[in-house]
Design a protein around this motif. Structure first.
Motif, PDB file in Angstrom:
ATOM      1  N   PRO A   1      -9.513  13.995   7.301  1.00  0.00           N
ATOM      2  CA  PRO A   1      -8.707  15.432   7.944  1.00  0.00           C
ATOM      3  C   PRO A   1      -6.747  14.759   7.898  1.00  0.00           C
ATOM      4  N   ILE A   2      -6.680  15.899   7.174  1.00  0.00           N
ATOM      5  CA  ILE A   2      -4.883  14.948   7.492  1.00  0.00           C
ATOM      6  C   ILE A   2      -4.257  14.416   8.719  1.00  0.00           C
ATOM      7  N   GLY A   3      -4.818  15.067  10.001  1.00  0.00           N
ATOM      8  CA  GLY A   3      -3.629  14.645  11.270  1.00  0.00           C
ATOM      9  C   GLY A   3      -5.059  13.443  12.290  1.00  0.00           C
ATOM     10  N   GLY A   4      -6.072  12.793  10.524  1.00  0.00           N
ATOM     11  CA  GLY A   4      -6.268  11.967  11.865  1.00  0.00           C
ATOM     12  C   GLY A   4      -6.042  10.291  11.340  1.00  0.00           C
ATOM     13  N   SER A   5      -6.670   9.334  12.422  1.00  0.00           N
ATOM     14  CA  SER A   5      -6.226   8.579  11.919  1.00  0.00           C
ATOM     15  C   SER A   5      -7.158   7.265  11.804  1.00  0.00           C
ATOM     16  N   ALA A   6      -6.887   6.179  11.081  1.00  0.00           N
ATOM     17  CA  ALA A   6      -8.058   5.572  10.372  1.00  0.00           C
ATOM     18  C   ALA A   6      -7.906   4.260  11.157  1.00  0.00           C
ATOM     19  N   PRO A   7      -9.800   4.141  11.109  1.00  0.00           N
ATOM     20  CA  PRO A   7     -10.147   3.173  12.775  1.00  0.00           C
ATOM     21  C   PRO A   7     -10.273   1.353  11.874  1.00  0.00           C
ATOM     22  N   GLU A   8     -10.088   0.410  12.839  1.00  0.00           N
ATOM     23  CA  GLU A   8      -9.442  -0.268  12.753  1.00  0.00           C
ATOM     24  C   GLU A   8     -10.103  -1.512  11.303  1.00  0.00           C
ATOM     25  N   GLY A   9      -9.853  -2.131  10.417  1.00  0.00           N
ATOM     26  CA  GLY A   9     -11.203  -2.617   9.677  1.00  0.00           C
ATOM     27  C   GLY A   9     -11.481  -1.581   8.645  1.00  0.00           C
ATOM     28  N   SER A  10     -11.348  -0.240   8.881  1.00  0.00           N
ATOM     29  CA  SER A  10     -12.496   1.154   7.633  1.00  0.00           C
ATOM     30  C   SER A  10     -11.783   0.543   6.729  1.00  0.00           C
ATOM     31  N   LEU A  11     -13.137   0.990   5.519  1.00  0.00           N
ATOM     32  CA  LEU A  11     -12.316   1.591   4.266  1.00  0.00           C
ATOM     33  C   LEU A  11     -10.934   2.008   4.265  1.00  0.00           C
ATOM     34  N   TRP A  12     -10.832   3.535   5.277  1.00  0.00           N
ATOM     35  CA  TRP A  12      -9.706   4.102   5.096  1.00  0.00           C
ATOM     36  C   TRP A  12      -8.442   3.473   5.636  1.00  0.00           C
ATOM     37  N   ALA A  13      -9.252   2.869   6.633  1.00  0.00           N
ATOM     38  CA  ALA A  13      -7.232   1.466   6.851  1.00  0.00           C
ATOM     39  C   ALA A  13      -7.585   1.350   5.264  1.00  0.00           C
ATOM     40  N   MET A  14      -8.109   0.524   5.084  1.00  0.00           N
ATOM     41  CA  MET A  14      -7.689   0.037   3.653  1.00  0.00           C
ATOM     42  C   MET A  14      -7.036   0.179   2.960  1.00  0.00           C
ATOM     43  N   MET A  15      -7.591   1.426   2.252  1.00  0.00           N
ATOM     44  CA  MET A  15      -6.834   2.554   0.938  1.00  0.00           C
ATOM     45  C   MET A  15      -5.716   3.069   1.881  1.00  0.00           C
ATOM     46  N   ALA A  16      -5.059   2.758   2.316  1.00  0.00           N
ATOM     47  CA  ALA A  16      -3.656   4.135   3.143  1.00  0.00           C
ATOM     48  C   ALA A  16      -2.993   3.000   3.350  1.00  0.00           C
ATOM     49  N   ARG A  17      -3.571   1.037   3.841  1.00  0.00           N
ATOM     50  CA  ARG A  17      -2.779   0.649   3.410  1.00  0.00           C
ATOM     51  C   ARG A  17      -2.250  -0.045   1.919  1.00  0.00           C
ATOM     52  N   ARG A  18      -3.068   0.219   0.994  1.00  0.00           N
ATOM     53  CA  ARG A  18      -2.621   0.501   0.279  1.00  0.00           C
ATOM     54  C   ARG A  18      -1.640   1.460  -0.399  1.00  0.00           C
ATOM     55  N   TYR A  19      -1.694   2.328  -0.344  1.00  0.00           N
ATOM     56  CA  TYR A  19      -1.278   3.298  -0.688  1.00  0.00           C
ATOM     57  C   TYR A  19       0.372   3.173  -0.009  1.00  0.00           C
ATOM     58  N   GLU A  20       0.561   2.831   0.969  1.00  0.00           N
ATOM     59  CA  GLU A  20       1.715   2.827   1.627  1.00  0.00           C
ATOM     60  C   GLU A  20       2.372   0.992   0.422  1.00  0.00           C
ATOM     61  N   ALA A  21       1.777  -0.167   0.301  1.00  0.00           N
ATOM     62  CA  ALA A  21       2.444  -0.648  -0.664  1.00  0.00           C
ATOM     63  C   ALA A  21       2.824  -0.341  -1.559  1.00  0.00           C
ATOM     64  N   TYR A  22       1.950   0.593  -2.416  1.00  0.00           N
ATOM     65  CA  TYR A  22       2.071   1.399  -3.919  1.00  0.00           C
ATOM     66  C   TYR A  22       3.783   2.278  -3.392  1.00  0.00           C
ATOM     67  N   LYS A  23       4.044   2.675  -2.152  1.00  0.00           N
ATOM     68  CA  LYS A  23       5.192   2.763  -2.043  1.00  0.00           C
ATOM     69  C   LYS A  23       6.440   1.814  -1.402  1.00  0.00           C
ATOM     70  N   ASP A  24       6.026   0.772  -1.275  1.00  0.00           N
ATOM     71  CA  ASP A  24       6.694  -0.013  -1.568  1.00  0.00           C
ATOM     72  C   ASP A  24       7.245  -1.478  -2.442  1.00  0.00           C
ATOM     73  N   VAL A  25       6.110  -1.309  -3.396  1.00  0.00           N
ATOM     74  CA  VAL A  25       6.184  -1.521  -4.201  1.00  0.00           C
ATOM     75  C   VAL A  25       7.184  -1.236  -5.710  1.00  0.00           C
ATOM     76  N   VAL A  26       6.148  -0.107  -5.887  1.00  0.00           N
ATOM     77  CA  VAL A  26       6.728   0.978  -7.003  1.00  0.00           C
ATOM     78  C   VAL A  26       7.736   2.056  -7.037  1.00  0.00           C
ATOM     79  N   ILE A  27       7.908   2.866  -5.892  1.00  0.00           N
ATOM     80  CA  ILE A  27       8.489   4.036  -5.444  1.00  0.00           C
ATOM     81  C   ILE A  27       9.597   3.723  -5.047  1.00  0.00           C
TER      82      ILE A  27
END
Ligand SMILES: Nc1nc2c(ncn2[C@@H]2O[C@H](COP(=O)(O)OP(=O)(O)OP(=O)(O)O)[C@@H](O)[C@H]2O)c(=O)[nH]1
Ligand SMILES: [Mg+2]
Length: 488
Positions: free
Chosen positions: A240-266
């Motif tokens: 869900p768009i407004g949802g927040s990822a539980p700690e240690g979850s696959l969701w949190a992992m993907m979200a962290r990497r998405y943010e890393a993509y912004k930092d490293v690439v964009i």
């Protein structure tokens, strides 16, 4: 929303860069021209032809400072940025002229500096430095991700992948995704498999039969030295768009990497390249979209709107208010117009104008001037009227590249043929609403409405000494818009 620490740091970096550039160009008037376009749009050929024409006496009647003889000389000089690859001008031109082949694909950013000695209209002698920066359009289409959370991006990417034509190409990824639990424990193998299937789907969309344009994140299809890094090992999740990822979850992992993509690439791309441009040309292979069909054309339209939004976003919301991106002229150019008879060139321009119209109105509010042109940086064809029964059809003559095929014939790369590529409709709307317009995505090549052969670069006639000029279509009009005013 209060700016985050990383945004403040980013702002400081941007400001430092802008100050440095400002000081430099105060003593040495400089235009930084960004040349972009999606993969195979014609960037390398455009830059090679532009430099060749300016340094070797091209024919540019519409480029006023050149045509009136005020440009005394243009020469290459070492580029300013030490960490950016040099645009391999000499080798590209050799390939084009001596080998009559198109230069090979380039997937990274590159740069070249051209110094132009000219006379002002009042007679004073001046020098203008033109820094040309060639970067993939896919990188530009990443900029909107800066303002999107992982959840927003996931929702948008999923919605897009469920549209008719794309859904078929996304079946395997969708099947895998439906078996994943986003809230479950983080799982490297699941991230790897998702990223691979998601990338396969993006690659399938880019195939010539579908020719889709809107395929972020850009580095998934051109990873370079980031291949296999965590910053490229993520994929959208059904969350869900407004949802927040539980700690240690696959969701949190993907979200962290998405943010890393912004930092490293964009962010580095925005800071080091995009924010420093003065002028921009966006090259568009509209013919590839005609080949593929109406869906591809609509997808191209969405991508162009995305690109124009980047210029708008760049000016208003990303980070800096003090040192805004300063692009003040944007030219959209439909490339490879030499595949059409000149009677269709204005129509090609009209299609492109129609595709950018909605978004252009918004971008113009930011002060950037926008124009549209249909051009061929290197004209590979000539025109002729060819008898067809009692009619004479406006046709084009060229040497198809070896292996190209039409009407059951495969060409050897040495024979010149006349082809009738198909007329563009007088009303561009007909192409967009797609009625009765058949492309490769829905029919076989022989019965599609447009089928453009790939021609070899032209055979140039050597007259006198030095290299002959490369023929082109409307390249001079593009030059006039992009830099004519800076050579007054
Ligand atoms: N006939 C014709 N074909 C062109 C022209 N410009 C580009 N092409 C064709 O388009 C292909 C791609 O052109 P490039 O200049 O390499 O495109 P690019 O945008 O640099 O592509 P990437 O480096 O792969 O992103 C070429 O190999 C040619 O087949 C042109 O002016 N006329
Ligand atoms: Mg290239």
């Amino acid at each position: 929303m209060a700016p985050s620490f990383s945004e403040i740091v980013e702002e400081a970096r941007l400001s430092a860069r802008a100050l440095w550039d400002y000081g430099d160009s105060f003593f040495n008037p400089t235009v930084r021209l960004g040349v972009t376009g999606l993969s195979r749009a014609g960037k390398t050929v455009f830059i090679s032809a532009l430099i060749h024409g300016l340094t070797r006496g091209g024919r540019f009647p519409v480029f006023e400072p050149y045509a009136t003889g005020r440009i005394a000389r243009a020469r290459l000089e070492p580029q300013p940025d030490d960490a950016v690859p040099r645009f391999a001008y000499e080798s590209h031109v050799h390939t084009l002229i001596a080998e009559r082949l198109w230069p090979s694909s380039t997937t990274d950013i590159s740069e070249l500096r051209l110094v132009i000695d000219y006379q002002r209209q009042n007679g004073a002698d001046r020098t203008l430095t033109l820094d040309i920066v060639d970067y993939p359009g896919e990188w530009l289409l990443d900029l909107p991700l800066l303002n999107k959370s992982f959840e927003q991006w996931s929702a948008e990417s999923l919605a897009l992948s469920r549209e008719p034509l794309r859904a078929e190409l996304a079946t395997r990824w969708h099947r895998y995704l439906s078996a994943l639990t986003a809230e479950g424990r983080e799982d490297e193998q699941a991230a790897l498999a998702s990223a691979r299937l998601f990338t396969d789907y993006l690659r399938a969309c880019r195939d010539e039969r579908f020719a889709m344009s809107l395929l972020p994140p850009g580095r998934f299809l051109m990873p370079g030295n980031l291949a296999n890094s965590p910053a490229l090992t993520f994929a959208p999740l059904d969350v869900p768009i407004g949802g927040s990822a539980p700690e240690g979850s696959l969701w949190a992992m993907m979200a962290r990497r998405y943010e890393a993509y912004k930092d490293v690439v964009i962010r580095p791309f925005f800071r080091d390249h995009f924010a420093r441009l003065d002028r921009q040309i966006v090259l568009v292979d509209a013919l590839a979209a005609f080949n593929a069909g109406p869906e591809a054309l609509r997808d191209l339209e969405a991508a162009l709107a995305g690109i124009l939004d980047c210029f708008r976003i760049g000016r208003s919301t990303i980070l800096s208010t003090l040192f805004r991106p300063r692009i003040d002229r944007i030219l959209f150019a439909a490339t490879k117009a030499d595949h059409l008879h000149h009677l269709s060139h204005d129509r090609l321009e009209a299609v492109l104008r129609r595709a950018v119209s909605g978004a252009a109105a918004r971008a113009e509010q930011t002060g950037a001037e926008i124009d549209v042109v249909a051009l061929a940086a290197v004209r590979a064809t000539r025109e002729a009227l060819v008898a067809h029964g009692r009619d004479k059809l406006p046709s084009i003559l060229g040497t198809p590249a070896p292996g190209e095929a039409a009407n059951g014939e495969t060409f050897d790369g040495n024979t010149e043929v006349a082809t009738f590529p198909g007329d563009l409709p007088a009303d561009p709307e007909e192409l967009f609403n797609g009625e009765g317009f058949r492309g490769l995505s829905s029919t076989a090549a022989d019965s599609s409405d447009f089928r453009f052969l790939r021609f070899r670069p032209p055979l140039l006639e050597q007259n006198g000494e030095g290299e002959p000029a490369l023929p082109h279509i409307r390249l001079d009009r593009a030059l006039q818009f992009l830099m004519g005013d800076r050579l007054q």
